[in-house]
Design a protein around this motif. Sequence first.
Motif, PDB file in Angstrom:
ATOM      1  N   PHE A  57       0.782  -1.237   0.000  1.00  6.52           N
ATOM      2  CA  PHE A  57       0.000   0.000   0.000  1.00  6.52           C
ATOM      3  C   PHE A  57       0.816   1.290   0.000  1.00  6.52           C
ATOM      4  O   PHE A  57       0.245   2.368  -0.156  1.00  6.52           O
ATOM      5  N   LYS A  58       2.128   1.224   0.151  1.00  5.49           N
ATOM      6  CA  LYS A  58       2.861   2.478   0.357  1.00  5.49           C
ATOM      7  C   LYS A  58       2.946   3.356  -0.882  1.00  5.49           C
ATOM      8  O   LYS A  58       3.339   4.517  -0.776  1.00  5.49           O
ATOM      9  N   HIS A  59       2.543   2.834  -2.038  1.00  5.69           N
ATOM     10  CA  HIS A  59       2.486   3.679  -3.236  1.00  5.69           C
ATOM     11  C   HIS A  59       1.181   4.448  -3.333  1.00  5.69           C
ATOM     12  O   HIS A  59       1.031   5.339  -4.155  1.00  5.69           O
ATOM     13  N   LYS A  60       0.186   4.099  -2.484  1.00  2.98           N
ATOM     14  CA  LYS A  60      -1.162   4.642  -2.644  1.00  2.98           C
ATOM     15  C   LYS A  60      -1.362   5.978  -1.931  1.00  2.98           C
ATOM     16  O   LYS A  60      -2.163   6.793  -2.375  1.00  2.98           O
ATOM     17  N   GLY A  61      -0.722   6.192  -0.812  1.00  2.00           N
ATOM     18  CA  GLY A  61      -0.917   7.425  -0.065  1.00  2.00           C
ATOM     19  C   GLY A  61      -2.011   7.337   0.982  1.00  2.00           C
ATOM     20  O   GLY A  61      -2.150   8.240   1.804  1.00  2.00           O
ATOM     21  N   THR A  62      -2.787   6.264   0.971  1.00  2.00           N
ATOM     22  CA  THR A  62      -3.816   6.046   1.985  1.00  2.00           C
ATOM     23  C   THR A  62      -3.810   4.572   2.372  1.00  2.00           C
ATOM     24  O   THR A  62      -3.446   3.712   1.569  1.00  2.00           O
ATOM     25  N   VAL A  63      -4.258   4.295   3.593  1.00  2.00           N
ATOM     26  CA  VAL A  63      -4.311   2.920   4.065  1.00  2.00           C
ATOM     27  C   VAL A  63      -5.246   2.840   5.269  1.00  2.00           C
ATOM     28  O   VAL A  63      -5.376   3.799   6.026  1.00  2.00           O
ATOM     29  N   ASP A  64      -5.894   1.715   5.422  1.00  2.00           N
ATOM     30  CA  ASP A  64      -6.629   1.404   6.636  1.00  2.00           C
ATOM     31  C   ASP A  64      -5.675   0.595   7.509  1.00  2.00           C
ATOM     32  O   ASP A  64      -5.428  -0.586   7.244  1.00  2.00           O
ATOM     33  N   LEU A  65      -5.127   1.237   8.522  1.00  2.00           N
ATOM     34  CA  LEU A  65      -4.080   0.601   9.315  1.00  2.00           C
ATOM     35  C   LEU A  65      -4.579  -0.583  10.120  1.00  2.00           C
ATOM     36  O   LEU A  65      -3.773  -1.402  10.568  1.00  2.00           O
ATOM     37  N   LEU A  66      -5.886  -0.704  10.310  1.00  2.00           N
ATOM     38  CA  LEU A  66      -6.428  -1.878  10.981  1.00  2.00           C
ATOM     39  C   LEU A  66      -6.574  -3.031  10.002  1.00  2.00           C
ATOM     40  O   LEU A  66      -5.978  -4.095  10.168  1.00  2.00           O
ATOM     41  N   ASN A  67      -7.382  -2.834   8.970  1.00  2.00           N
ATOM     42  CA  ASN A  67      -7.752  -3.937   8.082  1.00  2.00           C
ATOM     43  C   ASN A  67      -6.710  -4.261   7.021  1.00  2.00           C
ATOM     44  O   ASN A  67      -6.689  -5.383   6.503  1.00  2.00           O
ATOM     45  N   ASP A  68      -5.836  -3.289   6.680  1.00  2.00           N
ATOM     46  CA  ASP A  68      -4.809  -3.539   5.669  1.00  2.00           C
ATOM     47  C   ASP A  68      -3.428  -3.780   6.275  1.00  2.00           C
ATOM     48  O   ASP A  68      -2.488  -4.110   5.551  1.00  2.00           O
ATOM     49  N   TYR A  69      -3.312  -3.599   7.577  1.00  2.00           N
ATOM     50  CA  TYR A  69      -1.999  -3.786   8.196  1.00  2.00           C
ATOM     51  C   TYR A  69      -2.072  -4.665   9.448  1.00  2.00           C
ATOM     52  O   TYR A  69      -1.581  -5.800   9.448  1.00  2.00           O
ATOM     53  N   ALA A  70      -2.718  -4.176  10.509  1.00  2.00           N
ATOM     54  CA  ALA A  70      -2.720  -4.937  11.774  1.00  2.00           C
ATOM     55  C   ALA A  70      -3.380  -6.293  11.624  1.00  2.00           C
ATOM     56  O   ALA A  70      -2.892  -7.302  12.146  1.00  2.00           O
ATOM     57  N   LYS A  71      -4.503  -6.340  10.908  1.00  2.00           N
ATOM     58  CA  LYS A  71      -5.243  -7.598  10.768  1.00  2.00           C
ATOM     59  C   LYS A  71      -4.451  -8.655  10.005  1.00  2.00           C
ATOM     60  O   LYS A  71      -4.219  -9.754  10.532  1.00  2.00           O
ATOM     61  N   PRO A  72      -3.997  -8.382   8.767  1.00  2.00           N
ATOM     62  CA  PRO A  72      -3.228  -9.436   8.079  1.00  2.00           C
ATOM     63  C   PRO A  72      -1.902  -9.735   8.754  1.00  2.00           C
ATOM     64  O   PRO A  72      -1.422 -10.870   8.708  1.00  2.00           O
ATOM     65  N   LEU A  73      -1.290  -8.740   9.401  1.00  2.00           N
ATOM     66  CA  LEU A  73      -0.002  -8.994  10.049  1.00  2.00           C
ATOM     67  C   LEU A  73      -0.130 -10.071  11.117  1.00  2.00           C
ATOM     68  O   LEU A  73       0.708 -10.980  11.189  1.00  2.00           O
ATOM     69  N   THR A  74      -1.169  -9.995  11.940  1.00  2.00           N
ATOM     70  CA  THR A  74      -1.303 -10.994  13.005  1.00  2.00           C
ATOM     71  C   THR A  74      -1.544 -12.381  12.418  1.00  2.00           C
ATOM     72  O   THR A  74      -1.006 -13.374  12.919  1.00  2.00           O
TER      73      THR A  74
END
Length: 458
Positions: free
Chosen positions: A157-174
């Motif tokens: 997602f870092k090319h997009k400029g926006t992200v949902d830090l819960l559903n696009d990061y914390a959730k899949p990371l766990t």
Amino acid sequence: MNDLSGPGMPPPGCPAHNGGRPAPDAATRIPLYGPEFAARPQEYYEAMRAYGPAAPVELAPGVEATLVTDYAAALQVLQNPDVFTRDSRRWRALEDGTIPPDSPVLGMMGYRPNVLFTDGAEHLRLRQTIADSLSRIDAYRVGRHVERVSAYLADQFKHKGTVDLLNDYAKPLTFLVFNELFGASAEVGDRLIRGFTGIFDGVDAEAANQELAESLLQLVAQKRARPGDDITSWMLEHPAKLTDEEMLHQITILMGAGIEPERNLIANGLLLILSDERYFGGLYGGGLLVEDAINEVLWNSPPIANYATHFPVQDTDLAGVKLPAFSPVLISFAGANTDPALSASRQMLSKRAHLAWGAGPHACPVKDSASLVATTAIERLLNEIPDVELAVPADQLEWRPGVFHRALSTLPARFTPAQRQAAAAGATPAGRTSESGQAGNRAERKGWWSSFLTWWRA
């Protein structure tokens, strides 16, 4: 006390509507379901304290319980298994049919043959298997894996400029971290994610439960045939000799009780850091550390807010509150941690004095690893995207309704896209970054775990 008489406040009959004194009818129950409680839980806990160390609540329509909000009383319940059992088969209202079989709380409170719902010798046997196996986790290995997963997800997602830090990061990371710890193959890992996601999100729960059970039995079979350096193999090797059925239920509780709270711990920690100038920028230049933010979340906004269901084995008096035998008593970790009796000394206490990890024989056996995962995940994200900020004001974020958790629905953020950063520096974006959108789409189609393994092996 705040004015609690307006919309979204505790309901009529709550002590807050009686000048802070206990309501005339002490049996009046405070409903803890719905968006009002989710939005402002601390005001509910504050109001409940007028009842004493514990208050009568309604967890769902028709489901009555007592919620302990006093720190000392919470320890009394958590540390006395002879007085308070965890076996919900002894729940009187469930046995006599008062609780409907489709009640939404049964997924968390209904009996399962795992370490969470057992007492005595059986609990000790299961607990020892788990504790001995978890003690073999190498902190360096966990930290390195979290770093790899964080880099992979940021790449999406870092090319997009926006992200949902819960559903696009914390959730899949766990999910990806737990798959590694339990030694899941590509196929099994994707099925585990689908199963747990369906259960957590309430989407076709029956099918999700079936896929989860099948995938876990497949994992156990693979590890019996080819043991590895992972929790599943260590549990199978343990002298307790758990059966496949016992393994299924213990891994379910270990992963289920880890994934959901862990992702909410990460998200709640990110929210604090990005909204509080003590941590991130502002006048103080972000003087406090990520570890401090995690500790503050565990004190003030623990991801498991109310749980640890106990049942008194006889009519019991808890510091003046009458508890009927075999009626559910829940611990408010969030309420007990913010008990006014602790206000003067709380920050002087050990970081481990909070109750977010529980206490007594059922305390979380993997709190150090959980803290390491959350801290590393947040640090790596801030290194990958140093100018990340909330996309909406913190007070406009929506919290998921639910009695048991303190969980955001989303955590939208914005930042300078990677391409723009590279262009400003006169550099060409790395090939992996320029393909991140395609990689994200592939992950969605193929499965997060198998996609991550493909990315890592390449």
